[in-house]
Design a protein around this motif. Structure first.
Motif, mmCIF file in Angstrom:
data_model
loop_
_atom_site.group_PDB
_atom_site.id
_atom_site.type_symbol
_atom_site.label_atom_id
_atom_site.label_comp_id
_atom_site.label_asym_id
_atom_site.label_seq_id
_atom_site.Cartn_x
_atom_site.Cartn_y
_atom_site.Cartn_z
ATOM 1 N N UNK A 215 41.100 31.567 32.839
ATOM 2 C CA UNK A 215 41.073 33.030 32.783
ATOM 3 C C UNK A 215 42.140 33.585 31.847
ATOM 4 N N UNK A 216 43.326 32.977 31.875
ATOM 5 C CA UNK A 216 44.412 33.453 31.023
ATOM 6 C C UNK A 216 44.093 33.163 29.558
ATOM 7 N N UNK A 217 43.520 32.006 29.301
ATOM 8 C CA UNK A 217 43.133 31.662 27.932
ATOM 9 C C UNK A 217 43.864 30.437 27.434
ATOM 10 N N UNK A 218 43.319 29.851 26.377
ATOM 11 C CA UNK A 218 43.814 28.581 25.842
ATOM 12 C C UNK A 218 45.265 28.648 25.371
ATOM 13 N N UNK A 219 45.695 29.788 24.872
ATOM 14 C CA UNK A 219 47.062 29.911 24.355
ATOM 15 C C UNK A 219 48.048 30.430 25.404
ATOM 16 N N UNK A 220 47.689 30.262 26.670
ATOM 17 C CA UNK A 220 48.509 30.787 27.759
ATOM 18 C C UNK A 220 49.831 30.051 27.880
ATOM 19 N N UNK A 221 50.854 30.790 28.199
ATOM 20 C CA UNK A 221 52.152 30.229 28.535
ATOM 21 C C UNK A 221 52.000 29.531 29.892
ATOM 22 N N UNK A 222 52.342 28.229 29.989
ATOM 23 C CA UNK A 222 52.210 27.534 31.279
ATOM 24 C C UNK A 222 52.995 28.212 32.400
ATOM 25 N N UNK B 158 40.303 39.207 33.617
ATOM 26 C CA UNK B 158 39.719 37.905 33.971
ATOM 27 C C UNK B 158 40.494 37.254 35.116
ATOM 28 N N UNK B 159 41.815 37.331 35.078
ATOM 29 C CA UNK B 159 42.634 36.759 36.149
ATOM 30 C C UNK B 159 42.356 37.482 37.471
ATOM 31 N N UNK B 160 42.243 38.791 37.438
ATOM 32 C CA UNK B 160 41.934 39.553 38.646
ATOM 33 C C UNK B 160 40.580 39.117 39.208
ATOM 34 N N UNK B 161 39.602 38.913 38.321
ATOM 35 C CA UNK B 161 38.286 38.437 38.768
ATOM 36 C C UNK B 161 38.404 37.071 39.438
ATOM 37 N N UNK B 162 39.179 36.165 38.830
ATOM 38 C CA UNK B 162 39.350 34.820 39.393
ATOM 39 C C UNK B 162 40.092 34.883 40.720
ATOM 40 N N UNK B 163 41.161 35.666 40.795
ATOM 41 C CA UNK B 163 41.920 35.780 42.046
ATOM 42 C C UNK B 163 41.028 36.296 43.175
ATOM 43 N N UNK B 164 40.197 37.281 42.880
ATOM 44 C CA UNK B 164 39.262 37.771 43.887
ATOM 45 C C UNK B 164 38.255 36.710 44.287
ATOM 46 N N UNK B 165 37.769 35.991 43.297
ATOM 47 C CA UNK B 165 36.753 34.967 43.539
ATOM 48 C C UNK B 165 37.299 33.802 44.370
ATOM 49 N N UNK C 131 32.522 24.397 45.794
ATOM 50 C CA UNK C 131 31.098 24.707 45.643
ATOM 51 C C UNK C 131 30.854 26.101 45.076
ATOM 52 N N UNK C 132 31.874 26.950 45.079
ATOM 53 C CA UNK C 132 31.691 28.297 44.535
ATOM 54 C C UNK C 132 31.649 28.208 43.014
ATOM 55 N N UNK C 133 30.693 28.877 42.406
ATOM 56 C CA UNK C 133 30.589 28.801 40.947
ATOM 57 C C UNK C 133 31.779 29.485 40.289
ATOM 58 N N UNK C 134 32.083 29.056 39.094
ATOM 59 C CA UNK C 134 33.154 29.704 38.338
ATOM 60 C C UNK C 134 32.738 31.130 38.009
ATOM 61 N N UNK C 135 33.715 31.984 37.787
ATOM 62 C CA UNK C 135 33.479 33.392 37.495
ATOM 63 C C UNK C 135 32.835 33.531 36.120
ATOM 64 N N UNK C 136 31.827 34.381 36.026
ATOM 65 C CA UNK C 136 31.261 34.782 34.740
ATOM 66 C C UNK C 136 32.049 36.020 34.316
ATOM 67 N N UNK C 137 32.941 35.853 33.355
ATOM 68 C CA UNK C 137 33.855 36.927 32.983
ATOM 69 C C UNK C 137 33.128 38.147 32.444
ATOM 70 N N UNK C 138 33.614 39.313 32.867
ATOM 71 C CA UNK C 138 33.048 40.583 32.433
ATOM 72 C C UNK C 138 33.905 41.255 31.359
ATOM 73 N N UNK C 139 35.010 40.593 30.951
ATOM 74 C CA UNK C 139 35.945 41.231 30.030
ATOM 75 C C UNK C 139 36.625 40.188 29.150
ATOM 76 N N UNK C 140 37.105 40.642 28.005
ATOM 77 C CA UNK C 140 37.919 39.799 27.122
ATOM 78 C C UNK C 140 39.406 39.902 27.468
ATOM 79 N N UNK C 141 39.759 40.845 28.314
ATOM 80 C CA UNK C 141 41.146 41.080 28.702
ATOM 81 C C UNK C 141 41.583 40.015 29.715
ATOM 82 N N UNK C 142 42.623 39.206 29.382
ATOM 83 C CA UNK C 142 43.067 38.166 30.311
ATOM 84 C C UNK C 142 43.455 38.708 31.688
ATOM 85 N N UNK D 189 51.836 33.421 43.060
ATOM 86 C CA UNK D 189 51.375 34.696 43.606
ATOM 87 C C UNK D 189 50.218 34.474 44.570
ATOM 88 N N UNK D 190 49.245 33.678 44.151
ATOM 89 C CA UNK D 190 48.057 33.442 44.974
ATOM 90 C C UNK D 190 48.421 32.732 46.272
#
Length: 189
Positions: free
Chosen positions: A142-149, A91-98, A77-88, A158-159
């Motif tokens: 958060x990592x992006x479309x071209x992310x290494x799996x 963005x990952x730090x924002x998602x991990x916190x969220x 139910x928690x909304x997805x993060x609205x990213x504040x940066x273009x830096x992956x 980690x999480x």
């Protein structure tokens, strides 16, 4: 994604059933806060919610199932993060916190989630997959479309490892958040 309020591990819920499940979830958080996981029972939660024990057991097979369901609902139910940066990394730090927020302010609940998700209840196994899928999807985005799996796999490890560590009482959730940030920066540059 379907509406988590109308979903159950076992079946689709009517509006009235969804309200009952919500009341049981709120009651579970209250009982956990007072009694801890050891004192939590489905019967005690049912009494706190003003619901018959038999009714509660139609929705939850065990206390582990109940706790896992509450966590999944909070996460879904928690909304997805609205990213504040273009830096992956940011963005990952924002998602991990969220995605840590559903447990961060309730240590008893957090410890119960850790214990519950490690259980073998078949209903918990279903929820573990749902929870894992939400977390993976949010990290991958958060990592992006071209992310290494492999990077996304590592972030998931980690999480989950961090939550287990915090749930076992080895570190506070604030400390875990700082360590996750450091690890994400090391991994993503």
């Amino acid at each position: 994604m379907s509406d988590p309020a109308r979903e159950s591990t076992r079946r689709r819920l009517t509006a009235k059933q969804a309200e009952t499940v919500e009341r049981l979830g709120q009651a579970a958080a209250k009982v956990l806060g007072r009694e801890g996981f050891a004192g939590l029972t489905v019967r005690r939660v049912a009494a706190e919610a003003g619901v018959g024990a038999a009714t509660a057991y139609t929705y939850f097979s065990s206390k582990e199932h109940l706790v896992a369901e509450v966590f999944w609902r909070r996460l879904a139910e928690s909304p997805c993060v609205a990213y504040q940066s273009d830096d992956p990394a940011v963005r990952v730090i924002e998602v991990l916190g969220h995605i840590s927020q559903p447990v961060a302010d309730e240590p008893e609940f957090a410890g119960a989630v850790t214990t519950a998700l490690l259980g073998r209840d078949p209903d918990v196994e279903v929820l573990r997959l749902r929870i894992g899928r939400v977390i993976r999807d949010r990290l991958a985005e958060a990592v992006g479309a071209d992310a290494d799996p492999g990077v996304v796999d590592t972030l998931e490890l980690l999480y989950s490892g961090a939550l287990v560590r915090a749930g076992m009482g080895y570190a506070s959730y604030d400390e875990i958040a700082r360590r996750l940030e450091t690890a994400a920066r090391l991994l993503l540059g």
